[in-house]
Scaffold this motif. Sequence first.
Motif, PDB file in Angstrom:
ATOM      1  N   LEU A  31       0.845  -1.189   0.000  1.00  0.00           N
ATOM      2  CA  LEU A  31       0.000   0.000   0.000  1.00  0.00           C
ATOM      3  C   LEU A  31       0.881   1.240   0.000  1.00  0.00           C
ATOM      4  O   LEU A  31       1.722   1.422   0.873  1.00  0.00           O
ATOM      5  N   GLU A  33      -0.552   4.575  -0.798  1.00  0.00           N
ATOM      6  CA  GLU A  33      -1.351   5.699  -0.285  1.00  0.00           C
ATOM      7  C   GLU A  33      -2.795   5.266  -0.132  1.00  0.00           C
ATOM      8  O   GLU A  33      -3.242   4.320  -0.771  1.00  0.00           O
ATOM      9  N   SER A  34      -3.495   5.962   0.749  1.00  0.00           N
ATOM     10  CA  SER A  34      -4.900   5.610   0.979  1.00  0.00           C
ATOM     11  C   SER A  34      -5.715   6.848   1.309  1.00  0.00           C
ATOM     12  O   SER A  34      -5.217   7.820   1.850  1.00  0.00           O
ATOM     13  N   GLY A  50     -10.128   5.083  -1.416  1.00  0.00           N
ATOM     14  CA  GLY A  50      -9.195   4.781  -2.494  1.00  0.00           C
ATOM     15  C   GLY A  50      -7.898   4.234  -1.917  1.00  0.00           C
ATOM     16  O   GLY A  50      -7.321   4.835  -1.018  1.00  0.00           O
ATOM     17  N   LEU A  51      -7.479   3.085  -2.397  1.00  0.00           N
ATOM     18  CA  LEU A  51      -6.215   2.489  -1.974  1.00  0.00           C
ATOM     19  C   LEU A  51      -5.345   2.321  -3.212  1.00  0.00           C
ATOM     20  O   LEU A  51      -5.775   1.735  -4.204  1.00  0.00           O
ATOM     21  N   ARG A  52      -4.126   2.849  -3.156  1.00  0.00           N
ATOM     22  CA  ARG A  52      -3.183   2.737  -4.278  1.00  0.00           C
ATOM     23  C   ARG A  52      -1.990   1.908  -3.822  1.00  0.00           C
ATOM     24  O   ARG A  52      -1.489   2.082  -2.718  1.00  0.00           O
ATOM     25  N   ALA A  81     -11.903   1.030 -11.061  1.00  0.00           N
ATOM     26  CA  ALA A  81     -10.772   1.900 -10.719  1.00  0.00           C
ATOM     27  C   ALA A  81     -10.265   2.612 -11.965  1.00  0.00           C
ATOM     28  O   ALA A  81     -10.410   2.118 -13.086  1.00  0.00           O
ATOM     29  N   ASP A  85      -3.546  -0.128 -10.406  1.00  0.00           N
ATOM     30  CA  ASP A  85      -2.868  -0.292  -9.110  1.00  0.00           C
ATOM     31  C   ASP A  85      -3.720   0.212  -7.956  1.00  0.00           C
ATOM     32  O   ASP A  85      -3.206   0.533  -6.896  1.00  0.00           O
ATOM     33  N   GLU A  86      -5.041   0.284  -8.149  1.00  0.00           N
ATOM     34  CA  GLU A  86      -5.883   0.829  -7.081  1.00  0.00           C
ATOM     35  C   GLU A  86      -7.181   0.064  -6.888  1.00  0.00           C
ATOM     36  O   GLU A  86      -7.666  -0.615  -7.775  1.00  0.00           O
ATOM     37  N   ARG A  88     -11.139   0.965  -5.272  1.00  0.00           N
ATOM     38  CA  ARG A  88     -12.026   2.070  -4.898  1.00  0.00           C
ATOM     39  C   ARG A  88     -13.354   1.524  -4.394  1.00  0.00           C
ATOM     40  O   ARG A  88     -13.824   0.491  -4.855  1.00  0.00           O
TER      41      ARG A  88
END
Length: 123
Positions: A31, A33-34, A50-52, A81, A85-86, A88
């Motif tokens: 992970l 960023e979130s 949102g998780l990237r 998404a 790479d994410e 949502r």
Amino acid sequence: MRGRDIALAIGGAATAIWIEGARPAQAHAILSESTPREAQIVSGPDLAVGLRFNCRIDARRSRLLLISPDMHGTVLPLLDADAADELRATLTALRHGAYRLHWQVLSVDGHITRGDVSFRVGR
């Protein structure tokens, strides 16, 4: 003749190491960023999640679970998404209290990674 065999063995090992090092690294999904951020206080009652990650993931085989203040878990439906790479999702009707997003993703290297993002809905 024996010295030649040793030299060939060393050369072969060095070549194998060089070839292995030349291939792109296949890292597990981490992970990066979130939204919400870890330990963030949000206002709610609705929240975009949102998780990237640091690499592409297989969203069809990935999961996002919301654990509420009363420790009840709800599997969240994932939204399409914008990037590979994410993950949502949208949270609605959040009450005040501490929540945890538990994620599990399958990265393109075939490894599953898991983690949590804790946040709080404040007043």
